[in-house]
Design an enzyme around this catalytic site. Structure first.
Site, PDB file in Angstrom:
ATOM      1  N   ASP C  16      35.017  64.254  21.751  1.00 50.65           N
ATOM      2  CA  ASP C  16      35.218  62.963  21.092  1.00 50.65           C
ATOM      3  C   ASP C  16      34.910  63.025  19.603  1.00 50.65           C
ATOM      4  OD1 ASP C  16      35.677  62.238  23.697  1.00 50.65           O
ATOM      5  OD2 ASP C  16      34.409  60.462  23.630  1.00 50.65           O
ATOM      6  N   ARG C  98      18.276  56.253  17.832  1.00 52.38           N
ATOM      7  CA  ARG C  98      19.292  55.869  16.850  1.00 52.38           C
ATOM      8  C   ARG C  98      18.763  55.713  15.429  1.00 52.38           C
ATOM      9  NH1 ARG C  98      22.495  58.317  19.919  1.00 52.38           N
ATOM     10  NH2 ARG C  98      23.481  57.140  21.607  1.00 52.38           N
ATOM     11  N   ASP C 127      24.887  50.858  20.737  1.00 54.73           N
ATOM     12  CA  ASP C 127      24.593  51.937  19.797  1.00 54.73           C
ATOM     13  C   ASP C 127      25.261  51.760  18.448  1.00 54.73           C
ATOM     14  OD1 ASP C 127      22.770  53.360  21.296  1.00 54.73           O
ATOM     15  OD2 ASP C 127      24.353  54.344  22.444  1.00 54.73           O
ATOM     16  N   SER C 181      29.409  57.945  31.557  1.00 47.64           N
ATOM     17  CA  SER C 181      29.106  58.466  30.229  1.00 47.64           C
ATOM     18  C   SER C 181      27.608  58.671  30.093  1.00 47.64           C
ATOM     19  CB  SER C 181      29.628  57.530  29.145  1.00 47.64           C
ATOM     20  OG  SER C 181      28.953  56.308  29.209  1.00 47.64           O
TER      21      SER C 181
END
Lengths: 403, 403, 403, 403
Positions: C16, C98, C127, C181
C-alpha cells in the site's frame, strides 16, 4: 488532659486569644509561644507583642512575622491562576490564609521545640479544619489544642469572667457580644453571625469596612491596566509592584469604587449552611483581569480543562486540603497552563462594576485574520462541512437506530 | 449539486436570507418553504411574510411561528437550572436558540414533505454547527444547504449585485458593510465583528441596544423579588408570569439598570477565538437569583456535583449538542436536583449590579439553630475533632512515609 | 492539486505505501522522502530500504529509524503512569504510536526541507486524525497528503492494477483482500475489519499472533516480579532492563501465558463504532502491576483524582490530541503523583490471568499498625463517631427539611 | 450514656452480635429488636431466630427477612448499570449491601417504635460509616449505638469472657482469633485482616470460598449468553430469571470456572489503607457483559460521560453515600442512558477468564455499512479532512503564536 510541654498559639492579641493564652497556661501548665502574623489584616502588631509580654510570655517566645509578601505570592496568586471560586461566588479569602498560618506555626514549633499548637477557631466552623489539616499534614505527631472544643467558656459572660479573673485587659467594645464576627487579611474581610443570621434580611451597611457602597462610589469611572506575567499580576497602570503592594493597590482602587462585596449562603465542610458577607475588593478585579488575559493567551483545550477542574480545586482549598497531594497535582496542571499567560488587561471600575474593556498580549492566540471573512491560510470554510458531518455522525446513527 | 425538491429556509425577512431564498430557487431549482420564528428578537414578523410572498413563495409555504413561550420554557429555563455559563461569563444566549429553530425546521420539513433545510449562518461561526447538528440529530437523512459555504457571493458587493439583479429590495442602511453583526432573541442580543475585532479597543457604546450604560442608569436602586418553583422562576415582585412574560419583565428591569453587558474573547467550537459583546439583561438577574435560591434549598453534595458538571453542560450547548444523549443525561441529573428549589429571592438592581439581599424558602436547608453557638440536637462540637482527625489521617500517614 | 515540492512519506515498505509512493511521484510530481520506523512491529526494515531504492528514492531521502526505546520511554510509559484505558478495556496500543511517527516525520521534513507529509491511513479511521493533528500541532503550515481520501484507487483491483502498471512487486498473498487489517508495534497488535465485522461472531483464532490462546498456555503458572521507579517499570525478576527491552520481556512472558487479548466494539473519534481484536500482552501485565504498586505508594486523594481524570486522558490520546496543551497539563498532574511510586510487585501469570500476589515498597503508605486493632498513635476509634456525624449532618438536615 | 428505650440490632446470630445483644440489654437496660436479613450470605437464618429467643428476645421483636430479590433488583443492578468499580478493581460487594440493611433497620424502628439502632461494625472500617450515614439520612433523629466504639470488650479474651458470663453459646472454632474476617452476600464474599495483613504475602488458598482456583477449574470452557433489558440482565442462556436467581446462577457458573477473585490494597474512607481478598464471581461476569452490551447500544457521548462519572459514583457508594442527593442525581443520569441497553452478550468462561465473544441487539448502533469501505449514505471520507482541519485549528494557532 494529655501532657503538653510547649505550645505555639496563633495569637492575635485580641481578647479571645488572650483568654486562650491564659487558659493554656492554667490548663496544661505549659510554656506558651505566641505567633502573630501580619497577613494584611490591617492591625498593628506591636500591641500584640506588648500584650503577650504582659501576660507573661518570654520575649524569645514571641513571634511576630510580616507574611504579607509570602501570603500573596505563594498562596493568593497560585490560587488566582486557577480562577478559583467556591460555590459560584466566594473568592476563598479566609480559606487561603489558613495553610500559611498552619505552616508557620509548625515551623515555629520545630524552632522552639514545642510539642503542641493551638488555634482560636470555633468548633462549628471551617477554620478549625483548615488549621488542623495543615498541622497534621506537615507534622503528623503534633499535639493540637482547640480550646473552643475543649473548654467550658462557652458563653460571652464566662469568657469575660475568666478574663477579669486573669487580669486580661478588656476593651470596652468587647464586653458585649459582637454583632458579627470578622476575619481579615490582605485578600478579604469577612463578616458572619448574629446580625447576618437571617438570610432573608439585608446585610446592614455597617458590616462592610473595605469598600464603599456602590451608591457611594464616585460618579466617574476609573480605568486601570494590569500587566500579567506567567499568570500572575506584576504591574498596575504600568507600575511594577511586589505581590503584596499590588494587591494593596487593587484593594484601594476597588474599595473606592464599591467593588468586591458578596452576600452568600455557603455550605461549610462541617456540614451546615452559613451566611457570610465578604469583601474581596482587589481580588474581584484580579479574577476578572486574569480571566480576560487568559481569554487571549490560552487555548480552548487548556481553558476548558481548567474550568472543569476549578470547582474541585476551590473545594479543596475551602475544605482545608491545601497541603494535600491532590491540590499539588491540580496546581501542577494549572501552573503548566500559565506559561504564556502574559499581557495587559484594561478595566473600567465603576460603582461596583469591573468592566473588561481591552486585552492584549505578545502571546495572543486571537487572530483577526481568522475571524474575518478574508481568505486565510489555515481556515477553509468548506472544512466546516466535514467537521459538522463527522460530529453529527454518531447522532445520525443514534436517531436511525433508536428513532 | 445534489438534487433537492423542496427546502425549508430559516428566513428572517432580511436582505441576506432573501438573497439566499432567491439563490436557492435559482441554484437548486426547487420549491422554497420559509420559516420565520418569533423568539423575542424584537422585530415584526409580518414584513417577512410580505417579503416572502413578494419573492414568490406560495402562502402555504410561509411559516411564521411565535415560539417565545416554548423557547423560554423548554430551552432557557432548563439551561438556567444548571447555572450554565460558558468560559466563565457567556450566558449562551445565541447557542440556546439554535436547537429550537432546528427542531421546528425539521418539523416543517416533515409537514411539507421537504427533503432539505437551509440556514444563513456563515462558514466560520458556531451557528452553522448548532443548526446542522440539530438537523442531523432529528432527521438523519435530511439534506443540509449552507449557502455561505457554497456560493461565491463572498463579498458585500457581490451580494448587493445579486439582490439588485433579482429585484430584492435593499434597505438603505444595508448597502454598506454593517459595522458589526447581530443576533437577538428574548434572552440576549449579541454583537460581533468589524468594529469589535481588535480586542484591545473598547467596544463603542452604540453596539449596545438592550441596556443603558451603568453610568446612564437611575441613581436609585430597584429592588425586585423573584419566586421559584422547582428551579424555574414563576413570579416577579409577586406577580405570576408566563415564562416569556417573566423574562421580558426581567429584561426591562435589568436593561433599565444597566445590567447584563459582557465583553468577551471566546473560543469557538470551530477552533478560533472571537470577540463578542453581549447583552443578557434578564438572564443576568436570573442566574444570580437562581444561584441564591439554590444556596438555601439544595444540599452541598448536589450543589458541588452541579458545579463540577456545569462547564461540560455549557460546552455541550455552546458546541451545538443540545440534541445529544449526554446533554439529556446531564439534564436528567440537573432536573433531579431541582425538585426542592422553591422560594423567593430579593435582589437590588443598581447601575450594572445585581445584588442578592435576601432569600427564603419553605424548603430551606439553612438553619440558624445549627450555625449559632447554642446547643443543638444534631451538632456536637466535639464531633469536629474526630471529623478532622480522620480527614487528616491519610495526610499524616503520607508525611510519615514520604517525609 | 496544490503545489508540493518534497514530501515525507510514512513508508512501511508494504504494497500500500509503495503504491502511495508512486502515486505521490506521479500525482504531485514531487520528490519523495521515505521514513520507516522500527516501533517494534516485528518486521525487518532493510527490505523497506531496498524497495524504496528500487522505486527510485535517493539514498539520502531514505530514513530508517529504530525508535523503540524512545517509543516506550517517552510515550508508552508516561501513558501507563495514568493507567490509561479507553472505554474500559482498550490499552491504546495503536493510538500511542501515532504522535511519535508524526513528530519524526515533521523533524525529517525540517531536515530535508520538505513542504509536505503523507500517511497511508484510510479515510474512515482514527489514525488519519492522530497523524494529522500531530503534523499540524508541530508544524502549522505543513501540507498534508492523505491519499486514501484523495485518489480513486478505492478498490483492491484498482490498487493492484496501479501497482502492476508501475512495476511495484506484489507479494502473492497481497493480491486478494486481506481477511483483516493489522497494526503493530511493541505495545500491541490490532486486527480489524472483514472477518471481524459481525460483532456477534467469535473472532477466529488465526487473527491472534502475539499470544497463545489461554487454553494453549502452560498448565503451570509463571511468577514474575516487576520493580518500579517513579511510576515506571525498571526491572523484571530483578533484572534491570531498558524500556524497550523490558516491554519485550513482558510481551514474551504474557504472550506465552495467553495474556492480553481483547475483543471490543469501540467508538471511533470520526463517529462510528468499529470492532477490533487487540493483543497487548506486556501492557496488560504492566497495567495491573502499576495499579498494584500505586495501591500502596500513593494516597487516596491522588489515586482518586487520577481515576477520575483517566478517562479524559485516555480519550485525548485515542482522539489524537497527544500534542495538545490539555494532554500536557494532565501529564504534569499525573507525573506529579508518581514521585513516590517505587517498589516491587509480584504477579502470577496463568492462562490469560494476571494475578497480583504481593506488593512492597520503601514508600509504602500501607501500615499494618493502623489496620489492626492494637492501639496506634494516630487513629482513635472514637474519632470515627465525629467523622460520621459531621459527614451525616447535611443528610440529616436534608431529611428534616425535605422529608 | 444516653437514654434508650428500644433498639433495633442488625443481628447475624453469630457470637459477636449475640454479645452485642446482651451488652445492649445490660448497658442500656433497653428492649432489643433483632433484625436478621437474608442477603444471600449463604447461612441459614432460623438458627438466628432460635438464638435470639434463647437470649430473651420476644418473638414479636425478632425480624427475619429475605431481602435477596430487593437487594439485587434495587441495589446491585442499578449499581452495575454504572459499571461501578472502586479503585480500578473492587466491585463494591460489601458497600452495596449496607444501605439496604440500614433502610430496613430504620423501617423496623418505625414499626416497633424503637428510638435507636445498632450495628456490629468495628471502629476502623468503612461499614460503620455506611450503616450510620444510612440511618441518619433516613431518620435524622435516630440514636445510633456502635458497640465496638463504646465498650471495653476490645480483645478476644474479654469478648469470650463476656459471652461465657452471659451464657451465650460459643462455637468451638470461635474461641480463638479468626485468621481473617468475612463479609458475605449474594454479590460477594470478602476476607480481610490477620493472615492477609502483609500485602507482600500471597493470600492463602483457604481464604477463598466461592470460587475454585483458576488452576482447579475445568479444562473445557463454558459458553454462556446473557440477555439484557434496559441495562439489567434478565436471562442466562435464554432462561428468564428473577434478579436474585440470575445472580445466583452467574455465581455458580463463575465460581466453577475460577472467576471473580481479586486481591487489593484499597483506601478506606476513614483514612487508612487495607488489604482485602474478594470474590465476586457472578458480578465479574456481569460487569463484562454489561460493558459489552453497552458497547453496541449506547452512543459515544453517553458512554464517555458514564466513564468519566463512574469513579465518583463508585466512591459515593464505597463511602456510604447511597442515600445522598448526589448519588440519586448520578443514578438519574445513568438510568437515562440505559433505555436502549437491550440485547444479548455471549461469553466464554475459562479458568478465571471472562471472554466476550459476541454481542447483538435490536438497538445496535454498530453498523457494518459504516465501517467498511463501500459507499454509505452518511459518511463521506472527504468529510474527514474538514473534521481534522478544524480540530487542528487551535493547535496550529497555538504553535504559530507560542512556537
Amino acid at each position: 488532659m494529655s501532657d503538653v510541654k510547649k505550645v505555639v498559639l496563633a495569637y492575635s492579641g485580641g481578647l479571645d486569644t488572650s483568654v486562650i493564652l491564659k487558659w493554656l497556661q492554667e490548663t496544661y501548665n505549659c510554656e506558651v509561644v505566641t505567633f502573630t502574623a501580619d497577613l494584611g489584616q490591617g492591625e498593628e502588631l506591636e500591641p500584640a507583642r506588648k500584650k503577650a509580654e504582659m501576660l507573661g510570655i518570654k520575649p524569645q517566645n514571641i513571634y511576630i512575622d510580616d507574611l504579607r509578601e509570602e501570603f500573596v505570592r505563594d498562596y493568593v496568586f497560585p490560587m488566582f491562576r486557577a480562577n478559583a471560586v467556591y460555590e459560584g461566588i466566594y473568592l476563598l479569602g479566609t480559606s487561603i490564609a489558613r495553610p500559611l498560618i498552619a505552616k508557620r506555626q509548625i515551623e515555629i514549633a520545630r524552632e522552639t521545640g514545642a510539642d503542641a499548637v493551638c488555634h482560636g477557631a470555633t468548633g462549628k466552623g471551617n477554620d478549625q479544619v483548615r488549621f488542623e489539616l495543615g498541622y497534621y499534614a506537615l507534622e503528623p505527631h503534633i499535639k493540637v489544642i482547640a480550646p473552643w472544643r475543649e473548654w467550658d467558656l462557652n458563653s460571652r459572660t464566662k469568657l469575660i469572667d475568666f478574663a477579669e479573673k486573669h487580669q486580661i485587659p478588656i476593651a470596652k467594645d468587647k464586653r458585649g457580644e459582637a454583632p458579627f464576627s470578622v476575619d481579615a487579611n490582605l485578600l478579604h474581610i469577612s463578616a458572619e453571625g448574629k446580625v447576618l443570621e437571617d438570610p432573608w434580611e439585608t446585610a446592614p451597611e455597617y458590616v462592610y469596612s473595605r469598600s464603599v457602597a456602590p451608591e457611594q462610589a464616585p460618579d466617574e469611572p476609573t480605568v486601570v491596566t494590569i500587566d500579567f506575567e506567567k499568570g500572575d499580576p506584576v504591574a498596575v497602570n504600568g507600575q511594577h509592584l511586589s505581590p503584596a503592594a499590588l494587591l494593596t493597590r487593587l484593594n484601594e482602587l476597588a474599595g473606592d469604587n464599591g467593588i468586591g462585596r458578596i452576600d452568600i449562603v455557603e455550605n461549610r465542610f462541617v456540614g451546615m449552611k452559613s451566611r457570610g458577607v465578604y469583601e474581596t475588593p482587589g481580588g474581584t478585579i484580579l479574577l476578572e483581569a486574569h480571566r480576560a488575559i487568559e481569554s487571549i493567551t490560552i487555548d480552548r483545550g487548556a481553558a476548558h480543562l481548567k474550568d472543569e477542574l476549578m470547582p474541585r480545586y476551590a473545594e479543596l482549598i475551602y475544605n482545608g486540603f491545601w497541603w494535600s497531594p491532590e491540590r499539588e497535582m491540580l496546581q501542577a496542571l494549572i501552573d503548566k497552563s500559565q506559561e504564556t499567560v502574559n499581557g495587559t488587561v484594561r478595566l473600567k471600575l465603576y460603582k461596583g462594576n469591573v468592566i473588561v474593556e481591552g486585552r492584549r498580549s505578545h502571546n495572543s492566540l486571537y487572530s483577526e485574520e481568522h475571524v474575518t471573512f478574508e481568505e486565510d491560510t489555515v481556515y477553509d470554510q468548506r472544512d466546516a462541512e466535514g467537521f459538522i458531518k463527522l460530529n453529527a455522525l454518531r447522532l445520525r446513527l443514534l436517531k436511525q437506530a433508536h428513532g
